[in-house]
Design a protein around this motif. Structure first.
Motif, PDB file in Angstrom:
ATOM      1  N   ARG A  13      -7.057 -11.829 -21.361  1.00 33.67           N
ATOM      2  CA  ARG A  13      -6.412 -13.101 -21.685  1.00 33.67           C
ATOM      3  C   ARG A  13      -6.351 -13.889 -20.394  1.00 33.67           C
ATOM      4  O   ARG A  13      -5.746 -13.452 -19.419  1.00 33.67           O
ATOM      5  CB  ARG A  13      -5.009 -12.835 -22.221  1.00 33.67           C
ATOM      6  CG  ARG A  13      -4.209 -14.064 -22.539  1.00 33.67           C
ATOM      7  CD  ARG A  13      -2.820 -13.634 -23.054  1.00 33.67           C
ATOM      8  NE  ARG A  13      -2.037 -14.758 -23.473  1.00 33.67           N
ATOM      9  CZ  ARG A  13      -1.198 -15.424 -22.690  1.00 33.67           C
ATOM     10  NH1 ARG A  13      -1.027 -15.056 -21.425  1.00 33.67           N
ATOM     11  NH2 ARG A  13      -0.524 -16.461 -23.151  1.00 33.67           N
ATOM     12  N   GLN A  14      -7.004 -15.056 -20.376  1.00 32.58           N
ATOM     13  CA  GLN A  14      -7.023 -15.873 -19.172  1.00 32.58           C
ATOM     14  C   GLN A  14      -6.321 -17.187 -19.453  1.00 32.58           C
ATOM     15  O   GLN A  14      -6.665 -17.898 -20.403  1.00 32.58           O
ATOM     16  CB  GLN A  14      -8.457 -16.132 -18.713  1.00 32.58           C
ATOM     17  CG  GLN A  14      -8.527 -16.888 -17.411  1.00 32.58           C
ATOM     18  CD  GLN A  14      -9.940 -17.007 -16.887  1.00 32.58           C
ATOM     19  OE1 GLN A  14     -10.904 -16.644 -17.549  1.00 32.58           O
ATOM     20  NE2 GLN A  14     -10.073 -17.529 -15.680  1.00 32.58           N
ATOM     21  N   VAL A  15      -5.326 -17.500 -18.620  1.00 26.72           N
ATOM     22  CA  VAL A  15      -4.568 -18.742 -18.747  1.00 26.72           C
ATOM     23  C   VAL A  15      -5.073 -19.707 -17.687  1.00 26.72           C
ATOM     24  O   VAL A  15      -5.133 -19.368 -16.499  1.00 26.72           O
ATOM     25  CB  VAL A  15      -3.054 -18.484 -18.562  1.00 26.72           C
ATOM     26  CG1 VAL A  15      -2.277 -19.789 -18.714  1.00 26.72           C
ATOM     27  CG2 VAL A  15      -2.557 -17.446 -19.552  1.00 26.72           C
ATOM     28  N   PHE A  16      -5.433 -20.907 -18.116  1.00 23.15           N
ATOM     29  CA  PHE A  16      -5.906 -21.941 -17.208  1.00 23.15           C
ATOM     30  C   PHE A  16      -4.770 -22.925 -16.936  1.00 23.15           C
ATOM     31  O   PHE A  16      -4.073 -23.340 -17.868  1.00 23.15           O
ATOM     32  CB  PHE A  16      -7.109 -22.682 -17.816  1.00 23.15           C
ATOM     33  CG  PHE A  16      -8.311 -21.804 -17.982  1.00 23.15           C
ATOM     34  CD1 PHE A  16      -9.268 -21.715 -16.983  1.00 23.15           C
ATOM     35  CD2 PHE A  16      -8.485 -21.060 -19.143  1.00 23.15           C
ATOM     36  CE1 PHE A  16     -10.371 -20.897 -17.140  1.00 23.15           C
ATOM     37  CE2 PHE A  16      -9.596 -20.246 -19.305  1.00 23.15           C
ATOM     38  CZ  PHE A  16     -10.537 -20.162 -18.302  1.00 23.15           C
ATOM     39  N   ALA A  17      -4.601 -23.289 -15.680  1.00 20.38           N
ATOM     40  CA  ALA A  17      -3.519 -24.194 -15.283  1.00 20.38           C
ATOM     41  C   ALA A  17      -3.905 -25.630 -15.616  1.00 20.38           C
ATOM     42  O   ALA A  17      -4.342 -26.401 -14.763  1.00 20.38           O
ATOM     43  CB  ALA A  17      -3.232 -24.038 -13.794  1.00 20.38           C
ATOM     44  N   GLU A  18      -3.758 -25.958 -16.876  1.00 16.43           N
ATOM     45  CA  GLU A  18      -4.059 -27.299 -17.367  1.00 16.43           C
ATOM     46  C   GLU A  18      -2.873 -27.772 -18.182  1.00 16.43           C
ATOM     47  O   GLU A  18      -1.995 -26.998 -18.535  1.00 16.43           O
ATOM     48  CB  GLU A  18      -5.311 -27.276 -18.257  1.00 16.43           C
ATOM     49  CG  GLU A  18      -6.561 -26.803 -17.555  1.00 16.43           C
ATOM     50  CD  GLU A  18      -7.750 -26.680 -18.501  1.00 16.43           C
ATOM     51  OE1 GLU A  18      -7.594 -26.924 -19.722  1.00 16.43           O
ATOM     52  OE2 GLU A  18      -8.831 -26.319 -18.025  1.00 16.43           O
ATOM     53  N   VAL A  19      -2.862 -29.056 -18.504  1.00 16.17           N
ATOM     54  CA  VAL A  19      -1.816 -29.592 -19.373  1.00 16.17           C
ATOM     55  C   VAL A  19      -2.504 -30.174 -20.592  1.00 16.17           C
ATOM     56  O   VAL A  19      -3.281 -31.116 -20.467  1.00 16.17           O
ATOM     57  CB  VAL A  19      -0.989 -30.682 -18.644  1.00 16.17           C
ATOM     58  CG1 VAL A  19       0.049 -31.269 -19.574  1.00 16.17           C
ATOM     59  CG2 VAL A  19      -0.350 -30.101 -17.393  1.00 16.17           C
ATOM     60  N   PRO A  20      -2.265 -29.617 -21.785  1.00 14.11           N
ATOM     61  CA  PRO A  20      -1.481 -28.403 -22.032  1.00 14.11           C
ATOM     62  C   PRO A  20      -2.244 -27.163 -21.545  1.00 14.11           C
ATOM     63  O   PRO A  20      -3.469 -27.214 -21.380  1.00 14.11           O
ATOM     64  CB  PRO A  20      -1.317 -28.393 -23.552  1.00 14.11           C
ATOM     65  CG  PRO A  20      -2.515 -29.113 -24.072  1.00 14.11           C
ATOM     66  CD  PRO A  20      -2.843 -30.152 -23.022  1.00 14.11           C
ATOM     67  N   PRO A  21      -1.521 -26.056 -21.342  1.00 11.76           N
ATOM     68  CA  PRO A  21      -2.184 -24.838 -20.866  1.00 11.76           C
ATOM     69  C   PRO A  21      -3.276 -24.387 -21.842  1.00 11.76           C
ATOM     70  O   PRO A  21      -3.120 -24.505 -23.054  1.00 11.76           O
ATOM     71  CB  PRO A  21      -1.061 -23.804 -20.815  1.00 11.76           C
ATOM     72  CG  PRO A  21       0.194 -24.585 -20.810  1.00 11.76           C
ATOM     73  CD  PRO A  21      -0.100 -25.871 -21.520  1.00 11.76           C
ATOM     74  N   ARG A  22      -4.372 -23.924 -21.278  1.00 15.38           N
ATOM     75  CA  ARG A  22      -5.470 -23.403 -22.097  1.00 15.38           C
ATOM     76  C   ARG A  22      -5.537 -21.900 -21.882  1.00 15.38           C
ATOM     77  O   ARG A  22      -5.491 -21.422 -20.749  1.00 15.38           O
ATOM     78  CB  ARG A  22      -6.787 -24.067 -21.683  1.00 15.38           C
ATOM     79  CG  ARG A  22      -7.990 -23.551 -22.440  1.00 15.38           C
ATOM     80  CD  ARG A  22      -9.229 -24.401 -22.172  1.00 15.38           C
ATOM     81  NE  ARG A  22      -9.527 -24.569 -20.763  1.00 15.38           N
ATOM     82  CZ  ARG A  22     -10.541 -23.972 -20.129  1.00 15.38           C
ATOM     83  NH1 ARG A  22     -11.344 -23.149 -20.771  1.00 15.38           N
ATOM     84  NH2 ARG A  22     -10.751 -24.191 -18.839  1.00 15.38           N
ATOM     85  N   VAL A  23      -5.638 -21.160 -22.974  1.00 16.15           N
ATOM     86  CA  VAL A  23      -5.722 -19.701 -22.914  1.00 16.15           C
ATOM     87  C   VAL A  23      -7.000 -19.282 -23.634  1.00 16.15           C
ATOM     88  O   VAL A  23      -7.277 -19.741 -24.737  1.00 16.15           O
ATOM     89  CB  VAL A  23      -4.493 -19.037 -23.586  1.00 16.15           C
ATOM     90  CG1 VAL A  23      -4.615 -17.522 -23.543  1.00 16.15           C
ATOM     91  CG2 VAL A  23      -3.206 -19.499 -22.928  1.00 16.15           C
ATOM     92  N   GLU A  24      -7.773 -18.425 -22.982  1.00 16.86           N
ATOM     93  CA  GLU A  24      -8.992 -17.906 -23.589  1.00 16.86           C
ATOM     94  C   GLU A  24      -8.961 -16.383 -23.594  1.00 16.86           C
ATOM     95  O   GLU A  24      -8.444 -15.758 -22.672  1.00 16.86           O
ATOM     96  CB  GLU A  24     -10.232 -18.382 -22.830  1.00 16.86           C
ATOM     97  CG  GLU A  24     -10.549 -19.834 -23.045  1.00 16.86           C
ATOM     98  CD  GLU A  24     -11.855 -20.246 -22.394  1.00 16.86           C
ATOM     99  OE1 GLU A  24     -12.316 -21.350 -22.716  1.00 16.86           O
ATOM    100  OE2 GLU A  24     -12.424 -19.487 -21.580  1.00 16.86           O
ATOM    101  N   TYR A  25      -9.552 -15.838 -24.631  1.00 11.09           N
ATOM    102  CA  TYR A  25      -9.663 -14.392 -24.794  1.00 11.09           C
ATOM    103  C   TYR A  25     -11.135 -14.028 -24.715  1.00 11.09           C
ATOM    104  O   TYR A  25     -11.984 -14.737 -25.259  1.00 11.09           O
ATOM    105  CB  TYR A  25      -9.080 -13.963 -26.143  1.00 11.09           C
ATOM    106  CG  TYR A  25      -7.616 -14.278 -26.247  1.00 11.09           C
ATOM    107  CD1 TYR A  25      -6.659 -13.370 -25.828  1.00 11.09           C
ATOM    108  CD2 TYR A  25      -7.179 -15.505 -26.748  1.00 11.09           C
ATOM    109  CE1 TYR A  25      -5.303 -13.659 -25.907  1.00 11.09           C
ATOM    110  CE2 TYR A  25      -5.833 -15.805 -26.824  1.00 11.09           C
ATOM    111  CZ  TYR A  25      -4.905 -14.879 -26.399  1.00 11.09           C
ATOM    112  OH  TYR A  25      -3.561 -15.177 -26.463  1.00 11.09           O
TER     113      TYR A  25
END
Length: 118
Positions: free
Chosen positions: A69-81
Motif C-alpha cells: 500500500r503506497q500513499v502519495f503526498a497529494e491533495v487529496p491523498p492518493r493510495v495505490e495497491y
C-alpha cells in the motif's frame, strides 16, 4: 527451508490456504495483475464487494506480504495497491483455477440444480 504440511491441523499452511482460497483475495490478485490500482478502481473492477470487506481484504493481504500500500503526498491523498513478488507468484495458480471455474461453471451449476431437485 522447511515446507508446511496442509494435512497437519496445527500447521500454518492452513492459514495460507484460507487467504488464497478467499474469493475476495483471488479477485484482488487478478485485479492487480496488470499493475497498481487505487481503492476505487479495485472496488469497481471486483464488483459486489463492500468497501469495508475490500479494506479488510487489502489489510490482510498487506499483512501477509501479498501486496503493498503506497500513499502519495497529494491533495487529496492518493493510495495505490500493488502485488509484491510473493503476490505476483500467485498469479499463475489463481489464473489456472479461474480459467477452470469459467470453463466448468455450466456443468457445476447443472449438477447443483440436479442435486437440489433430489
Amino acid at each position: 527451508m522447511q515446507h508446511g504440511d496442509a494435512f497437519d491441523p496445527n500447521c500454518p499452511t492452513r492459514l495460507v490456504l484460507d487467504r488464497i482460497g478467499d474469493k475476495w483475495s483471488v479477485l484482488v490478485v487478478l485485479s492487480l495483475r496488470d499493475g497498481p490500482r487505487r481503492f476505487t478502481q479495485l472496488r469497481d473492477m471486483i464488483g459486489g464487494i463492500t468497501p469495508k470487506v475490500l479494506t479488510q481484504t487489502l489489510r490482510t493481504m498487506e499483512r501477509d506480504g501479498l501486496l503493498t500500500r503506497q500513499v502519495f503526498a497529494e491533495v487529496p491523498p492518493r493510495v495505490e495497491y500493488a502485488l509484491t513478488p510473493l503476490g505476483l507468484s500467485l498469479q499463475r495458480p489463481i489464473q489456472a483455477i479461474t480459467d477452470w471455474a469459467e470453463e466448468n461453471v455450466n456443468e457445476v451449476m447443472t449438477a447443483r440444480s440436479a442435486h437440489a431437485g433430489t
